[in-house]
Design a protein around this motif. Structure first.
Motif, PDB file in Angstrom:
ATOM      1  N   UNK A  81       0.835  -1.205   0.000  1.00  0.00           N
ATOM      2  CA  UNK A  81       0.000   0.000   0.000  1.00  0.00           C
ATOM      3  C   UNK A  81       0.868   1.254   0.000  1.00  0.00           C
ATOM      4  N   UNK A  82       1.916   1.247   0.810  1.00  0.00           N
ATOM      5  CA  UNK A  82       2.827   2.398   0.860  1.00  0.00           C
ATOM      6  C   UNK A  82       3.575   2.553  -0.467  1.00  0.00           C
ATOM      7  N   UNK A  83       4.022   1.442  -1.019  1.00  0.00           N
ATOM      8  CA  UNK A  83       4.715   1.483  -2.306  1.00  0.00           C
ATOM      9  C   UNK A  83       3.792   2.032  -3.385  1.00  0.00           C
ATOM     10  N   UNK A  84       2.546   1.570  -3.374  1.00  0.00           N
ATOM     11  CA  UNK A  84       1.569   2.027  -4.359  1.00  0.00           C
ATOM     12  C   UNK A  84       1.358   3.536  -4.264  1.00  0.00           C
ATOM     13  N   UNK A  85       1.242   4.034  -3.046  1.00  0.00           N
ATOM     14  CA  UNK A  85       1.055   5.474  -2.853  1.00  0.00           C
ATOM     15  C   UNK A  85       2.275   6.256  -3.330  1.00  0.00           C
ATOM     16  N   UNK A  86       3.460   5.739  -3.056  1.00  0.00           N
ATOM     17  CA  UNK A  86       4.691   6.443  -3.433  1.00  0.00           C
ATOM     18  C   UNK A  86       4.859   6.553  -4.940  1.00  0.00           C
ATOM     19  N   UNK A  87       4.479   5.515  -5.676  1.00  0.00           N
ATOM     20  CA  UNK A  87       4.675   5.542  -7.129  1.00  0.00           C
ATOM     21  C   UNK A  87       3.406   5.913  -7.899  1.00  0.00           C
ATOM     22  N   UNK A  99      -3.495  -3.314  -6.986  1.00  0.00           N
ATOM     23  CA  UNK A  99      -3.795  -4.435  -7.881  1.00  0.00           C
ATOM     24  C   UNK A  99      -2.907  -4.405  -9.129  1.00  0.00           C
ATOM     25  N   UNK A 100      -2.493  -3.219  -9.559  1.00  0.00           N
ATOM     26  CA  UNK A 100      -1.588  -3.118 -10.709  1.00  0.00           C
ATOM     27  C   UNK A 100      -0.210  -3.644 -10.339  1.00  0.00           C
ATOM     28  N   UNK A 101       0.237  -3.324  -9.139  1.00  0.00           N
ATOM     29  CA  UNK A 101       1.537  -3.832  -8.680  1.00  0.00           C
ATOM     30  C   UNK A 101       1.492  -5.359  -8.594  1.00  0.00           C
ATOM     31  N   UNK A 102       0.398  -5.884  -8.067  1.00  0.00           N
ATOM     32  CA  UNK A 102       0.258  -7.345  -8.000  1.00  0.00           C
ATOM     33  C   UNK A 102       0.260  -7.957  -9.404  1.00  0.00           C
ATOM     34  N   UNK A 103      -0.414  -7.287 -10.318  1.00  0.00           N
ATOM     35  CA  UNK A 103      -0.447  -7.767 -11.700  1.00  0.00           C
ATOM     36  C   UNK A 103       0.963  -7.771 -12.293  1.00  0.00           C
ATOM     37  N   UNK A 104       1.717  -6.709 -12.089  1.00  0.00           N
ATOM     38  CA  UNK A 104       3.081  -6.658 -12.607  1.00  0.00           C
ATOM     39  C   UNK A 104       3.941  -7.774 -12.009  1.00  0.00           C
ATOM     40  N   UNK A 120      13.822   0.877  -1.692  1.00  0.00           N
ATOM     41  CA  UNK A 120      13.958   2.003  -2.620  1.00  0.00           C
ATOM     42  C   UNK A 120      14.232   1.533  -4.051  1.00  0.00           C
ATOM     43  N   UNK A 121      15.040   0.498  -4.205  1.00  0.00           N
ATOM     44  CA  UNK A 121      15.334  -0.013  -5.562  1.00  0.00           C
ATOM     45  C   UNK A 121      14.072  -0.581  -6.208  1.00  0.00           C
ATOM     46  N   UNK A 122      13.225  -1.218  -5.420  1.00  0.00           N
ATOM     47  CA  UNK A 122      11.960  -1.731  -5.947  1.00  0.00           C
ATOM     48  C   UNK A 122      11.068  -0.585  -6.418  1.00  0.00           C
ATOM     49  N   UNK A 129       9.623   0.092 -10.081  1.00  0.00           N
ATOM     50  CA  UNK A 129       8.205   0.353 -10.364  1.00  0.00           C
ATOM     51  C   UNK A 129       8.036   1.638 -11.169  1.00  0.00           C
ATOM     52  N   UNK A 130       8.803   2.660 -10.826  1.00  0.00           N
ATOM     53  CA  UNK A 130       8.724   3.921 -11.562  1.00  0.00           C
ATOM     54  C   UNK A 130       9.190   3.742 -13.004  1.00  0.00           C
ATOM     55  N   UNK A 131      10.208   2.917 -13.219  1.00  0.00           N
ATOM     56  CA  UNK A 131      10.653   2.625 -14.574  1.00  0.00           C
ATOM     57  C   UNK A 131       9.563   1.890 -15.343  1.00  0.00           C
ATOM     58  N   UNK A 132       8.920   0.929 -14.705  1.00  0.00           N
ATOM     59  CA  UNK A 132       7.817   0.206 -15.347  1.00  0.00           C
ATOM     60  C   UNK A 132       6.702   1.182 -15.700  1.00  0.00           C
TER      61      UNK A 132
END
Length: 130
Positions: free
Chosen positions: A6-12, A17-22, A43-45, A49-52
């Motif tokens: 959830x935190x990662x999703x908010x940051x990017x 569900x999109x992150x799970x799909x990826x 941070x690398x993850x 995600x930002x590159x994706x």
């Protein structure tokens, strides 16, 4: 620093569900999990995600991103192959940009045509009042 999904999703700026799909598509093989099986992003993850996200905005196919992931897993000697994927994609983006520039000019021309027509009708009092 570690982040749950959830935190990662908010940051990017992606839905969880999109992150799970990826991840299901094999685009996030480096994300670790805690003892409860929850994804833990560092941070690398987030950079990945930002590159994706950036790549997807330019319509790169998931298959091309999967190739980049697989090459990344193989190691540093694959830098040139990964670069080639992005160079090829960059050419596609440039072609799309040229197409959009041409369409933009056409639309600008049509807007100017209507502006000129509207001005002419106003000068000749041909527009309805009201």
């Amino acid at each position: 620093m570690a982040f749950h999904i959830k935190e990662a999703a908010e940051k990017v700026g992606l839905p969880t569900h999109t992150i799970r799909y990826y991840e299901q598509e094999g685009l996030l093989p480096f994300v670790k999990r805690d003892e409860n099986g929850n994804r833990i992003f560092d941070e690398k993850d987030l950079e990945w995600l930002e590159l994706i996200l950036c790549s997807r905005k330019t319509d790169i196919p998931l298959s091309e991103l999967r190739k980049v992931v697989e090459l990344t897993k193989e190691g540093g000697y694959t830098f040139s192959l990964r670069k080639q994927i992005y160079e090829k994609h960059k050419e596609k983006i440039l072609e799309k940009q040229r197409e959009l520039d041409n369409v933009y000019k056409e639309i600008e021309s049509k807007i100017q045509y209507y502006n000129d027509l509207e001005k002419k009708y106003q000068e000749e009092n041909l527009l309805p009042k009201g």
